[in-house]
Scaffold this active site. Sequence first.
Site, PDB file in Angstrom:
ATOM      1  N   HIS A 148       0.846  -1.203   0.000  1.00 56.81           N
ATOM      2  CA  HIS A 148       0.000   0.000   0.000  1.00 56.81           C
ATOM      3  C   HIS A 148       0.881   1.252   0.000  1.00 56.81           C
ATOM      4  O   HIS A 148       0.639   2.199  -0.752  1.00 56.81           O
ATOM      5  CB  HIS A 148      -0.869   0.068   1.268  1.00 56.81           C
ATOM      6  CG  HIS A 148      -1.923  -0.992   1.400  1.00 56.81           C
ATOM      7  ND1 HIS A 148      -2.067  -1.772   2.517  1.00 56.81           N
ATOM      8  CD2 HIS A 148      -2.908  -1.370   0.550  1.00 56.81           C
ATOM      9  CE1 HIS A 148      -3.096  -2.589   2.359  1.00 56.81           C
ATOM     10  NE2 HIS A 148      -3.618  -2.373   1.178  1.00 56.81           N
ATOM     11  N   LYS A 160     -18.115  -5.028   9.571  1.00 57.44           N
ATOM     12  CA  LYS A 160     -16.953  -5.918   9.496  1.00 57.44           C
ATOM     13  C   LYS A 160     -15.918  -5.507  10.543  1.00 57.44           C
ATOM     14  O   LYS A 160     -15.288  -4.452  10.412  1.00 57.44           O
ATOM     15  CB  LYS A 160     -16.347  -5.828   8.081  1.00 57.44           C
ATOM     16  CG  LYS A 160     -15.344  -6.903   7.771  1.00 57.44           C
ATOM     17  CD  LYS A 160     -14.935  -6.810   6.305  1.00 57.44           C
ATOM     18  CE  LYS A 160     -13.558  -7.404   6.067  1.00 57.44           C
ATOM     19  NZ  LYS A 160     -12.984  -6.969   4.801  1.00 57.44           N
ATOM     20  N   ARG A 214      -2.210  -5.865  -8.012  1.00 62.99           N
ATOM     21  CA  ARG A 214      -1.145  -6.811  -7.700  1.00 62.99           C
ATOM     22  C   ARG A 214      -0.999  -7.880  -8.766  1.00 62.99           C
ATOM     23  O   ARG A 214       0.096  -8.327  -9.075  1.00 62.99           O
ATOM     24  CB  ARG A 214      -1.421  -7.502  -6.348  1.00 62.99           C
ATOM     25  CG  ARG A 214      -1.279  -6.578  -5.173  1.00 62.99           C
ATOM     26  CD  ARG A 214      -1.818  -7.187  -3.930  1.00 62.99           C
ATOM     27  NE  ARG A 214      -3.255  -7.412  -4.060  1.00 62.99           N
ATOM     28  CZ  ARG A 214      -4.066  -7.737  -3.056  1.00 62.99           C
ATOM     29  NH1 ARG A 214      -3.567  -7.911  -1.850  1.00 62.99           N
ATOM     30  NH2 ARG A 214      -5.347  -7.908  -3.267  1.00 62.99           N
ATOM     31  N   SER A 266      -3.345  -7.590   3.386  1.00 63.11           N
ATOM     32  CA  SER A 266      -3.476  -7.373   4.834  1.00 63.11           C
ATOM     33  C   SER A 266      -3.889  -8.677   5.519  1.00 63.11           C
ATOM     34  O   SER A 266      -3.404  -9.004   6.600  1.00 63.11           O
ATOM     35  CB  SER A 266      -4.521  -6.291   5.110  1.00 63.11           C
ATOM     36  OG  SER A 266      -4.132  -5.097   4.512  1.00 63.11           O
TER      37      SER A 266
END
Length: 162
Positions: free
Chosen positions: A17, A41, A90, A127
Site C-alpha cells: 500500500h 466488518k 497486484r 493485509s
Amino acid sequence: MRTAVCPGSFDPVTNGHLDVFARASTMADEVVVAVLINHSKAGLFTIEERIEILRDVVAPYPNIRVDAFHGLLVDYCRDHGIQAIVKGLRAVSDFDYELQMAQMNYRLAGLETLFISTNPLYSYLSSSLIKEVAKFGGDVSGLVPEAVLQRLQAKLSDTMGS
Ligand code: PNS
C-alpha cells in the site's frame, strides 16, 4: 490531476500500500488515504488505530494526508473535491473486481480510477495474509511498516491472551 484518493480498509497497511501511496504522490498535487469505516466488518485494528498508523507512515510525504469515510466513495470524493481514485493492481486476480468498481464509480459520478502496477516485491502481499502469518508467529518484517510491526505483535498477543 489535483487531488487523488487511495481508498481501502488498511487493516493493517502493508508496504505494498505504502508503495502505491508514494508513487501516487508523485503524480497528484495531493493524495488522501481514505480508510473505509465499515461497521458490519470488525477488523483486527480499530479505525482509530489504522488512522494513527497511517498518519505515522505517511508523515515523510508532505502531500499525503489520511482521512476516513463511510458510505459511497463517489460521495466522499464529490464532497471533498477529489478528482480521481488511485488503486494498486497486484495481479490479474485483482483486475476483475477492480475493473467492476472502477466502472461503477465512473457510472455513478464520472469518477476516474487510475491503476498503478504493484511493485513485484510486494505483489503477493495482502493485509489478511499478513495477519494470518503474524498470528502463527511468522516473520512479517520488511513486509509492513515498522509502526505496524510493533502494534501487530502487541495486538496479537492481546488477542491470543483473551
Ligand atoms: O481494502 P479494500 O477493503 O479492498 O477496499 C475496498 C474499498 C474501500 C476501496 C471499496 O470497498 C469501497 O470503495 N467501498 C466504499 C463503498 C462504495 O463506494 N462501494 C461501491 C464501490 S463501486
